[in-house]
Design a protein around this motif. Structure first.
Motif, PDB file in Angstrom:
ATOM      1  N   MET A 113     -14.067  -2.658  -0.206  1.00 16.27           N
ATOM      2  CA  MET A 113     -12.521  -2.811   0.016  1.00 16.27           C
ATOM      3  C   MET A 113     -12.337  -0.942  -0.358  1.00 16.27           C
ATOM      4  SD  MET A 113     -12.554  -5.656   1.514  1.00 16.27           S
ATOM      5  CE  MET A 113     -12.741  -7.132   1.533  1.00 16.27           C
ATOM      6  N   TRP A 114     -12.210  -1.288  -1.414  1.00 14.03           N
ATOM      7  CA  TRP A 114     -11.516   0.225  -1.598  1.00 14.03           C
ATOM      8  C   TRP A 114     -11.524   1.351  -0.950  1.00 14.03           C
ATOM      9  CZ3 TRP A 114      -7.138   1.039  -4.378  1.00 14.03           C
ATOM     10  CH2 TRP A 114      -7.127   0.566  -5.619  1.00 14.03           C
ATOM     11  N   ARG A 149       0.749  -0.878  -0.056  1.00 11.45           N
ATOM     12  CA  ARG A 149      -0.100  -0.311  -0.162  1.00 11.45           C
ATOM     13  C   ARG A 149       0.460   0.944   0.020  1.00 11.45           C
ATOM     14  NH1 ARG A 149      -1.792   3.202   3.559  1.00 11.45           N
ATOM     15  NH2 ARG A 149      -4.831   3.400   3.186  1.00 11.45           N
ATOM     16  N   ARG A 161      -4.459  -7.644   2.237  1.00 13.75           N
ATOM     17  CA  ARG A 161      -5.101  -7.668   2.778  1.00 13.75           C
ATOM     18  C   ARG A 161      -5.360  -6.557   4.480  1.00 13.75           C
ATOM     19  NH1 ARG A 161      -9.847 -11.124   0.305  1.00 13.75           N
ATOM     20  NH2 ARG A 161     -10.575 -10.298   1.820  1.00 13.75           N
ATOM     21  N   PHE A 199      -0.796  -1.538  -5.637  1.00 12.72           N
ATOM     22  CA  PHE A 199      -1.792  -2.300  -4.266  1.00 12.72           C
ATOM     23  C   PHE A 199      -2.725  -1.740  -4.687  1.00 12.72           C
ATOM     24  CE2 PHE A 199      -4.100  -1.616  -0.617  1.00 12.72           C
ATOM     25  CZ  PHE A 199      -3.897  -3.352  -0.084  1.00 12.72           C
ATOM     26  N   PHE A 200      -3.681  -3.232  -4.599  1.00 10.45           N
ATOM     27  CA  PHE A 200      -5.838  -2.390  -4.032  1.00 10.45           C
ATOM     28  C   PHE A 200      -5.884  -3.730  -3.053  1.00 10.45           C
ATOM     29  CE2 PHE A 200      -5.493  -7.209  -6.383  1.00 10.45           C
ATOM     30  CZ  PHE A 200      -4.704  -7.013  -6.622  1.00 10.45           C
ATOM     31  N   PRO A 201      -7.285  -3.273  -3.421  1.00 12.76           N
ATOM     32  CA  PRO A 201      -7.283  -4.097  -1.325  1.00 12.76           C
ATOM     33  C   PRO A 201      -8.129  -5.122  -2.114  1.00 12.76           C
ATOM     34  CG  PRO A 201      -9.058  -2.075  -1.841  1.00 12.76           C
ATOM     35  CD  PRO A 201      -7.688  -2.518  -2.882  1.00 12.76           C
ATOM     36  N   ASN A 253     -10.184   0.504   2.794  1.00 15.16           N
ATOM     37  CA  ASN A 253      -8.572   0.744   2.606  1.00 15.16           C
ATOM     38  C   ASN A 253      -7.836   1.707   2.953  1.00 15.16           C
ATOM     39  OD1 ASN A 253      -6.112   0.238   0.953  1.00 15.16           O
ATOM     40  ND2 ASN A 253      -5.631  -1.469   2.032  1.00 15.16           N
ATOM     41  N   CYS A 286      -1.654  -4.777   4.140  1.00 17.66           N
ATOM     42  CA  CYS A 286      -1.501  -3.207   4.618  1.00 17.66           C
ATOM     43  C   CYS A 286      -3.210  -2.167   4.750  1.00 17.66           C
ATOM     44  CB  CYS A 286      -1.629  -2.945   2.959  1.00 17.66           C
ATOM     45  SG  CYS A 286       0.329  -4.404   2.600  1.00 17.66           S
ATOM     46  N   SER A 287      -3.593  -2.965   5.941  1.00 20.84           N
ATOM     47  CA  SER A 287      -5.385  -2.375   6.275  1.00 20.84           C
ATOM     48  C   SER A 287      -4.332  -1.117   6.773  1.00 20.84           C
ATOM     49  CB  SER A 287      -5.824  -2.826   7.427  1.00 20.84           C
ATOM     50  OG  SER A 287      -4.737  -3.548   8.267  1.00 20.84           O
ATOM     51  N   PRO A 288      -4.753  -0.072   6.158  1.00 23.89           N
ATOM     52  CA  PRO A 288      -4.826   1.204   7.440  1.00 23.89           C
ATOM     53  C   PRO A 288      -4.131   1.702   8.372  1.00 23.89           C
ATOM     54  CG  PRO A 288      -6.968   1.784   6.670  1.00 23.89           C
ATOM     55  CD  PRO A 288      -6.869  -0.178   6.252  1.00 23.89           C
ATOM     56  N   PRO A 312      -9.788   0.139  11.114  1.00 24.24           N
ATOM     57  CA  PRO A 312      -7.901   0.293  10.594  1.00 24.24           C
ATOM     58  C   PRO A 312      -7.415  -0.603  10.648  1.00 24.24           C
ATOM     59  CG  PRO A 312      -8.151   2.513  12.529  1.00 24.24           C
ATOM     60  CD  PRO A 312      -9.774   1.203  12.165  1.00 24.24           C
ATOM     61  N   PHE A 313      -7.737  -1.549  12.054  1.00 22.12           N
ATOM     62  CA  PHE A 313      -6.838  -3.011  12.477  1.00 22.12           C
ATOM     63  C   PHE A 313      -7.153  -4.004  11.243  1.00 22.12           C
ATOM     64  CE2 PHE A 313      -6.073   0.091  15.106  1.00 22.12           C
ATOM     65  CZ  PHE A 313      -4.607   0.651  14.850  1.00 22.12           C
ATOM     66  N   CYS A 314      -6.835  -4.223  10.151  1.00 21.21           N
ATOM     67  CA  CYS A 314      -7.093  -5.867   9.487  1.00 21.21           C
ATOM     68  C   CYS A 314      -8.404  -4.764   8.827  1.00 21.21           C
ATOM     69  CB  CYS A 314      -8.174  -6.744  10.533  1.00 21.21           C
ATOM     70  SG  CYS A 314      -5.820  -6.911  10.753  1.00 21.21           S
ATOM     71  N   GLU A 315      -9.281  -5.828   8.640  1.00 22.94           N
ATOM     72  CA  GLU A 315     -10.646  -4.993   7.516  1.00 22.94           C
ATOM     73  C   GLU A 315     -11.694  -6.064   8.616  1.00 22.94           C
ATOM     74  OE1 GLU A 315     -11.015  -8.399   4.635  1.00 22.94           O
ATOM     75  OE2 GLU A 315      -9.897  -7.389   2.786  1.00 22.94           O
ATOM     76  N   PHE A 344      -2.348  -0.797  10.139  1.00 22.25           N
ATOM     77  CA  PHE A 344      -0.939  -0.889   9.999  1.00 22.25           C
ATOM     78  C   PHE A 344      -0.479  -0.321   9.002  1.00 22.25           C
ATOM     79  CE2 PHE A 344      -3.990  -4.618  12.446  1.00 22.25           C
ATOM     80  CZ  PHE A 344      -2.770  -4.646  13.618  1.00 22.25           C
TER      81      PHE A 344
END
Lengths: 427, 427, 427
Positions: free
Chosen positions: C383-384, A255, A289, A281-283, C387, A292-294, C354-357, A296
């Motif tokens: 997802m976009w 990301r 996924r 990168f794509f989520p 993220n 690279c979540s926001p 924001p931590f993981c999905e 982390f």
């Protein structure tokens, strides 16, 4: 003459891997022959962020018999036949009712699709569309003998190779896919054989962590425990998946987009001289996924070959041994090792003689006979390092700008270090 | 009708230039007819950064005779025949022993290569490969009568043209190449003829320094004395070399990559309408290696034609009068003067009417008859200057964005200044 | 079956619009049937920045008769025949003298050119070059009966549509062009019909200001009063001009280059799937010259079709009803509304997980059956958003990176908001 990778492939292929269960346990046990794996059992019901570890799933048998008693579908023959996480079911049923729980791919009539229902309780079978269409009106006997044990565990494996520093490189692969080859026995196999190369390295700068997890829930669990540590210590990481066929490489960036992981992987690919695909990168995708979540935003990319969703055999019974190549997997191991070599040897140097050039000739680093051809392959490389080593450029950056192979720059940097012309920047 | 440049070329051609010696002294004396040169003699043994000024080298004679007494190689005929900085040697020798000290280019069998051994004491001759191969078994008499005088000096020349400000523009060329034409009599000649144009300029904003140095050691010495001053005062500079043939221009950027030197040179080339080559900085080459070493990182680029290392005649006897063109050299002077004109007239202006447009019509700057065609070539240019002159864009930037010729913008800026619509930003 | 736009076009076409005068007053009166316009009369002589509101111009009649009494040129037939802001003149004259005050376009011999002389007092007629060349020696009677009233006014119109916030979106068009079609009846017409769509919107986030001004002097006057307010409150704006023919769209960016106006317009064009032209800001053109003058530097661009200066009919009698298309004008309204819809729905969201999905499945946002095909069009979009919603990316940025249609992202964001997975960032 079978390769070692192939032997392990053949042993791992028939196991019924999923998010949890004995197939995963057995997989990690076999991989332990190659790697010093620490195996952890995480209780079902454990909370991790927004998720909960699911019950443990095990299957004893699963089949459909026609009225003559012939098994027309059998989990024993191909574990894709059973819907992943299928609940138990026993009963006799007519064709129409049974079809409501059968899944096929009309567009690819000869393949068994791979389907799961992890978080909604269902039973079902997956079959080829051509078989499904041939089924006649009959009374069918269905028998699924499976467990969903709320008191079970999710099995994960981790190997740690200590390095000189506590900065880490993460290699993460997943063990939840049953009887498919590119996606996904190639990931755990390539990761295991990277390990075999890593232990041969005389000294390691980085500490390596190799993770064998069920996809998504495994990475989420791992991050719930280690996420803050990784934010502090992770230098680079890769999700190792879809790395087994002989297609050209695809690199999916982290990301961040210009992390050490990205820069090293893209330099190795560029230097390979081979064509490759580069993706931002794509989520959607695999465990990047989560990494690279926001919250982390870790420096984790993924080097693949034919990537998930982009080849027609993906998530079907056609993603099998014929689809992949063991030579290609060896090449995959090699390029990951090249990437690691780049990272291990990537430093910011500081030129100790920043005012004009130091005199290389008197240190035997420069040909004494000024000529029209450069007689040493390293002079250019040394010049580039001296000129750009102002404390802001690392060796990867110098390789990119100079278009000189990283290995040549490494050797040139060693010469310059030895002659005390540069020093490593303390970071 | 010989051009003036050609007359000087013919007089300078036969002199034996090197890092030091009478050939350099004589070269600067001849150039002094064109330029007000201050000549400096730097003692051998002087330290400058990591380097030491070498002993002064002078050659009285150097030849090889065969057993019949015929001179088969003679420094008098072509001073490339003698290895640069060759030590004295006298003796009779057989063919095999002699060949160990003879240099040729098998790939270009008809040319004499240009070789030097500045910092390792050797003797040697350079000959064409075809001559070398024709030599028969014989007893050869070798006579090299040269001096390496530890009490000598290195000769350098500098011309200074004062301007209104003490900001400097540096033009640096080198005088250490014997009997070659593009690289390098073209550099000192073009630099000298630029000087002739500069003294014609009515007023100069910048102070110009023109340097005639032996390559590398000369620039290093100069920087050891003036480097800190240049860091403070240098606005732009160019290494003038390989500027004599009729190939298209090559501009090599300064290490900074967007210095005033780069922006002005690339704008002049772009506006010329001619094809040209643009190269990012690389740390091999000529004296920009020293000016752009990381400790100085000066705004010094180099505008060339066929550049060093890129043409087959480079550093051989084929880089001669036939290879170059005196018309091309005059064009080279012209484009350097265009670059200088751009720099002299490049200012950041401030629009005194930043809120909406000022009314140009009432100041006779706009056609009074609103029509479908712009009837004045300067209206567009004035509009661009007014719109972008917010204190952050100089005229070069405005030329790049508007694609309007710099000379038109200069004239438009004069109109706007005269009408008190803009002012020069004090910097 | 005439479109509504066409009916208004036909009524507005014959009016003699200019910087001032009854033609403008009548134009705004007719447009008031469509829009709630506040009409302002600004006295001639009013100062605004470097400019002064000119006297009010009105024409009673203007013609040329030949000696037989036939009107050979008549303002009644086409108001382009009279030079804009022509002073009164009466007299008999020979051909040669008369020609000094007649304007034609030799390159386009059949068209009447559009010319004005706002700030220098002149009289004159505009005719086709072919007519001009056919005129014979004769005594001509000239009669121009016009007023330049220093005690007049300049008429401007403004409509305001309040929104939930006091952040503004400006739509600015001009009413000073007589009897031309693309430039310029298309601008006021399209702006008026955009208004009709805006009032239908259930809630408006932004406050809309629609301006109907004479070009240049009108915008300068408006900015002299409202410029500081716009600097504080303007989110985006467009100059609506040259928007009536069926050529592909041209978007001219604001001086900022990446303002909300630019980002929204370019996204709408990109998503349209149609070819379009993108131009960087340049300081000639229409009223963006004033809005984007360096002291204001407002986020104002311009979406056009065949733009001023780029089509041969520009500023001639050939820019007429045949040149334009009422269907195209309806499409022009639509794309402006799409741009506005994008801006209205563009927010920065913050991912609350924001931590993981977050687990979408348990919130019915994800298919429960893990399959090889994405069964929901919104999963990717969610997802976009999750993220990239780290507080730094708005939905336009997410649309650009993901290449997912903005409307899909809007709907996905609504789903996520509803499930409390994201929140709007307070800005």
């Amino acid at each position: 003459m079978k390769s070692e990778i192939e032997k392990y492939f053949d042993r791992l292929w028939p196991l019924n891997r999923s998010l949890t269960g004995n197939g995963n346990r057995e997989t990690l046990k076999i991989l332990s022959e190659l790697i010093d794996l620490k195996i952890n059992e995480i209780p079902s019901g454990t909370k991790c962020f927004d998720w909960t570890i699911p019950p443990e799933w095990n299957v004893r048998e699963a089949w459909i018999k026609d009225s003559k008693g012939s098994k027309i579908v059998d989990f024993q023959k191909n574990n894709l036949h059973l819907l992943g996480y299928s609940i138990s079911y026993k009963g006799n049923t007519d064709l129409e009712t049974m079809k409501k729980n059968m899944y096929s791919l009309p567009d690819q009539p000869e393949v068994i699709p791979y389907l799961t229902s992890y978080y909604k309780r269902r039973w079902g079978f997956c079959v080829s569309d051509s078989q499904l269409n041939k089924l006649k009106e009959d009374t069918y006997e269905i028998n699924i003998d499976s467990d969903l044990n709320e008191n079970g565990t999710m099995t994960i494996g981790e190997a740690v190779l200590k390095g000189k520093t506590d900065e880490e490189i993460l290699l993460s692969t997943y063990i939840c896919h049953p009887s498919m080859a590119n996606n996904e026995l190639s990931g755990p196999l390539v990761t295991a054989f990277i390990y075999k190369e890593l232990i041969k390295m005389k000294h390691r700068r980085y500490t390596y962590k190799l993770l064998f997890l069920p996809e998504t829930i495994g990475a989420i669990y791992y991050l719930s425990i280690n996420g803050e540590h990784l934010k502090e210590k992770l230098a680079a990481g890769y999700v190792i998946t879809c790395i087994g066929d002989d297609a050209r490489f695809t690199y999916k960036k982290s990301r961040m987009g210009d992390s050490l992981a990205d820069r090293a992987a893209l330099l190795a690919l560029e230097q390979s001289g081979e064509d490759y695909i580069q993706e931002d990168f794509f989520p959607t995708g695999s465990d990047e996924r989560q990494y690279c979540s926001p919250g982390f935003n870790l420096p984790v990319g993924s080097l693949m070959r034919s990537r998930y969703g982009k080849y027609k055999e993906y998530h079907t019974s056609d993603d099998n041994k014929e689809f992949i190549s063991f030579e290609a997997m060896e090449e995959s191991v090699k390029i990951y090792i090249e990437i690691i070599t780049i990272m291990e040897n990537n430093f910011i140097y500081e030129n100790k003689f920043p005012f004009c050039e130091p005199q290389l000739g008197k240190r035997d680093l420069y040909p004494t006979l000024g000529s029209q051809k450069d007689t040493s392959g390293y002079v250019d490389a040394m010049m580039w390092i001296l000129n750009l080593s102002d404390g802001s450029n690392d060796l990867i950056e110098i390789a990119k700008r100079s278009k000189i192979n990283f290995n040549v720059l490494m050797k040139a940097a060693e010469n310059l270090l030895e002659k005390d012309l540069i020093r490593k920047k303390v970071q």
